[in-house]
Design a protein around this motif. Structure first.
Motif, PDB file in Angstrom:
ATOM      1  N   ILE A 141       0.841  -1.195   0.000  1.00  0.00           N
ATOM      2  CA  ILE A 141       0.000   0.000   0.000  1.00  0.00           C
ATOM      3  C   ILE A 141       0.877   1.247   0.000  1.00  0.00           C
ATOM      4  O   ILE A 141       1.768   1.386   0.847  1.00  0.00           O
ATOM      5  CB  ILE A 141      -0.932   0.005   1.222  1.00  0.00           C
ATOM      6  CG1 ILE A 141      -1.888  -1.183   1.168  1.00  0.00           C
ATOM      7  CG2 ILE A 141      -1.722   1.310   1.294  1.00  0.00           C
ATOM      8  CD1 ILE A 141      -2.704  -1.364   2.424  1.00  0.00           C
ATOM      9  N   PHE A 152      -2.855   6.331  -1.348  1.00  0.00           N
ATOM     10  CA  PHE A 152      -4.100   5.952  -0.696  1.00  0.00           C
ATOM     11  C   PHE A 152      -4.841   7.183  -0.185  1.00  0.00           C
ATOM     12  O   PHE A 152      -6.047   7.347  -0.407  1.00  0.00           O
ATOM     13  CB  PHE A 152      -3.818   4.980   0.456  1.00  0.00           C
ATOM     14  CG  PHE A 152      -5.011   4.665   1.308  1.00  0.00           C
ATOM     15  CD1 PHE A 152      -5.936   3.716   0.903  1.00  0.00           C
ATOM     16  CD2 PHE A 152      -5.220   5.330   2.514  1.00  0.00           C
ATOM     17  CE1 PHE A 152      -7.041   3.422   1.683  1.00  0.00           C
ATOM     18  CE2 PHE A 152      -6.321   5.048   3.301  1.00  0.00           C
ATOM     19  CZ  PHE A 152      -7.234   4.088   2.896  1.00  0.00           C
ATOM     20  N   THR A 169      -3.029  -0.561  -3.604  1.00  0.00           N
ATOM     21  CA  THR A 169      -3.603   0.639  -2.997  1.00  0.00           C
ATOM     22  C   THR A 169      -5.048   0.838  -3.433  1.00  0.00           C
ATOM     23  O   THR A 169      -5.915   1.196  -2.618  1.00  0.00           O
ATOM     24  CB  THR A 169      -2.756   1.873  -3.363  1.00  0.00           C
ATOM     25  OG1 THR A 169      -1.389   1.631  -2.996  1.00  0.00           O
ATOM     26  CG2 THR A 169      -3.248   3.116  -2.642  1.00  0.00           C
ATOM     27  N   GLU A 193      -7.193  -1.385  -1.444  1.00  0.00           N
ATOM     28  CA  GLU A 193      -7.411  -0.917  -0.083  1.00  0.00           C
ATOM     29  C   GLU A 193      -8.485   0.166  -0.032  1.00  0.00           C
ATOM     30  O   GLU A 193      -9.306   0.207   0.888  1.00  0.00           O
ATOM     31  CB  GLU A 193      -6.103  -0.396   0.511  1.00  0.00           C
ATOM     32  CG  GLU A 193      -6.159  -0.121   2.003  1.00  0.00           C
ATOM     33  CD  GLU A 193      -6.343  -1.379   2.845  1.00  0.00           C
ATOM     34  OE1 GLU A 193      -6.698  -1.244   4.029  1.00  0.00           O
ATOM     35  OE2 GLU A 193      -6.121  -2.498   2.319  1.00  0.00           O
ATOM     36  N   VAL A 194      -8.506   1.036  -1.047  1.00  0.00           N
ATOM     37  CA  VAL A 194      -9.553   2.049  -1.127  1.00  0.00           C
ATOM     38  C   VAL A 194     -10.916   1.378  -1.264  1.00  0.00           C
ATOM     39  O   VAL A 194     -11.888   1.746  -0.595  1.00  0.00           O
ATOM     40  CB  VAL A 194      -9.298   3.001  -2.308  1.00  0.00           C
ATOM     41  CG1 VAL A 194     -10.489   3.938  -2.513  1.00  0.00           C
ATOM     42  CG2 VAL A 194      -8.031   3.815  -2.081  1.00  0.00           C
TER      43      VAL A 194
END
Length: 492
Positions: free
Chosen positions: A183, A188, A223, A226-227
């Motif tokens: 990440i 991010f 990343t 993760e969002v």
């Protein structure tokens, strides 16, 4: 009483039929034509009814759903006989044999234990009226409009095609690839500050590296993932963790998100037809509820695919022979009983391999599957022994990521030291369990690498002929169909 469910999703078309409340027919279109992710023409649904000797005039109710894009002009209740929540379209239901069910509702109803008293979450790329998230916890009904987590990776489809030969299922492929990245916290934070439209444009136009394993590209994918998980957590934010939650939609196949949700304390109930291929089942179950007739499933659910059955099942002698071949590091195709519903091989339409082979993944890719080298393989394990090898002891449908607790399983261990295990019991699949047991007696390991009986770009084999063709055209060593074992010298 006959209810027919038509799952008219773009690339996961299927049909399901119940008679007197019992689901007794299900088929996914791609399996019959042997072309992966092909949408079914309308005539195919009626052809299948004809093939199954079901007359149209004998059908009491047709329930269908589409790919999720239609105008909300006619409505009937979300739950049968409910007057407050309206999300399903149809005019004058009681005078018609046909209704159109909202996409997300069909997802929710596809779970065999779903009913209007249970809390649920549905998340996918885009549902009816551009909703990407729908949830209900008996107190609050929640719908989020826009394009959802499952659709984000569609924006990456074109750059991914530069590297993957043009096959579909981008989201599934990226799920394995992103674990090679890290990440990027700055990226991010920037993404989280963007509005949705800006975010989509940003990821669609992000620079594509010629080398798909470039560290910056891998970090970008990780990343983005993760969002998207932040959006998933938002959809679960008001769910009661003390009670079971039905989880469905394409995002429910994301094993990494599922594991994180599990570790957050959610009691997830996810079944194999959580994706669009299960919409026809949801339609049938909703239709039966409208007719006040609960749906009963086959006792051997989820092995309900209406494909070609072998004449018999593997005997103990045949099972032991196959176990010995696998212990000698042979690659074996396994075709038993009815095919499983859903995208994961669960022991009836499988390619099996010794998980301890040092370079097993690359060998399997080169000889049979021809998949991208970064993608991991799943595994099947006797449930009573799972806790010694994985940090999860109940995963009957390969829907959760798990840490691998032992060092000698390179063929099934991903870059992040995880695997997608299936826990198997004698009641769930007795023949497959006996094979795992026999392999354990040969090797002291109750685990087999398990991947679907196909090559990249093809659906799971739906006929014995397709399975034999796989043996003939690849370097698969053996094929076990029912009680018969074929090798390269076999005459077809």
């Amino acid at each position: 009483m006959i209810v027919v469910g038509l799952g008219k999703a773009c690339n996961n078309s299927s049909i399901a039929v119940s008679k007197n409340g019992k689901l007794f027919k299900y088929l996914k279109y791609e399996r019959e034509i042997n072309i992966k992710q092909m949408p079914a023409p309308d005539w195919w649904y009626y052809k299948k009814l004809h093939d199954w000797n079901i007359n149209l005039e004998d059908v009491d109710l047709f329930v269908s759903t589409d790919s999720g894009v239609w105008n909300d002009d006619y409505k009937i209740p979300l739950f049968p006989h409910e007057d407050t929540l309206y999300w399903v379209r149809k005019k004058d239901f009681h005078n018609s044999k046909e209704i159109l069910l909202d996409h997300h509702n069909a997802h929710a109803w596809s779970n065999s234990s779903f009913n209007e008293k249970k809390q649920f979450v549905v998340i996918d790329g885009e549902g009816s009226n551009k909703n990407y998230s729908t949830s209900w916890n008996n107190l609050e009904f929640y719908r989020k409009k826009g394009v959802g987590p499952g659709a984000v990776f569609i924006f990456l489809e074109e750059p991914m095609k530069l590297h993957d030969g043009g096959y579909g299922n981008v989201s599934g492929k990226i799920m394995g690839l992103m674990e090679y990245g890290k990440i990027n916290k700055k990226l991010f934070n920037n993404m989280m500050d963007m509005d949705r439209n800006h975010f989509y444009k940003f990821i669609k136009n992000y620079y594509t590296y010629d080398n798909i394993m470039h560290p910056e590209w891998l970090d970008f994918l990780k990343t983005v993932d993760e969002v998207c998980f932040e959006w998933v957590k938002e959809s679960f934010s008001h769910i009661d963790k003390s009670k079971e939650v039905i989880y469905s939609g394409g995002c429910a196949l994301n094993i990494n998100w599922n594991r994180r949700l599990l570790d957050m304390g959610y009691k997830l109930n996810i079944e194999p037809p959580a994706y669009d291929g299960g919409l026809s089942i949801g339609c049938v179950r909703f239709g039966n509820a409208m007719m006040e007739k609960p749906t009963k499933f086959y006792e051997d659910y989820p092995y309900i695919q209406e494909d070609e059955l072998p004449k018999n099942m593997a005997s103990v002698q045949t099972i032991n022979k196959v176990a010995k071949l696998l212990a000698k590091d042979k690659i074996v195709g396994w075709y038993q009983g009815k095919g499983e519903v859903g995208p994961r091989a669960l022991g009836n339409r499988s390619i099996l391999m010794n998980p301890m082979i040092k370079d097993g993944k690359n060998i399997l890719n080169k000889k049979v599957k021809h998949r991208e080298p970064w993608r991991p393989y799943g595994a099947s394990v006797k449930k009573d022994k799972a806790k010694f090898y994985f940090d999860i002891d109940d995963s009957p449908y390969m829907l959760f990521s798990s840490k691998v607790l032992v060092p000698n399983m390179p063929a099934i261990t991903h870059i992040d030291n995880t695997c997608r295990p299936q826990t198997v019991t004698p009641n769930q699949n007795p023949v497959f369990y006996k094979l795992l047991d026999s392999f354990e007696k040969e090797t002291n390991v109750p685990i087999l690498l398990n991947t679907s009986l196909n090559v990249a770009g093809k659906p799971m084999c739906n006929t014995i002929k397709d399975a034999k063709e796989l043996l003939r055209t690849t370097d698969l060593d053996y094929l076990c169909v029912g009680n018969k074992i074929y090798d390269k010298s076999s005459s077809f």
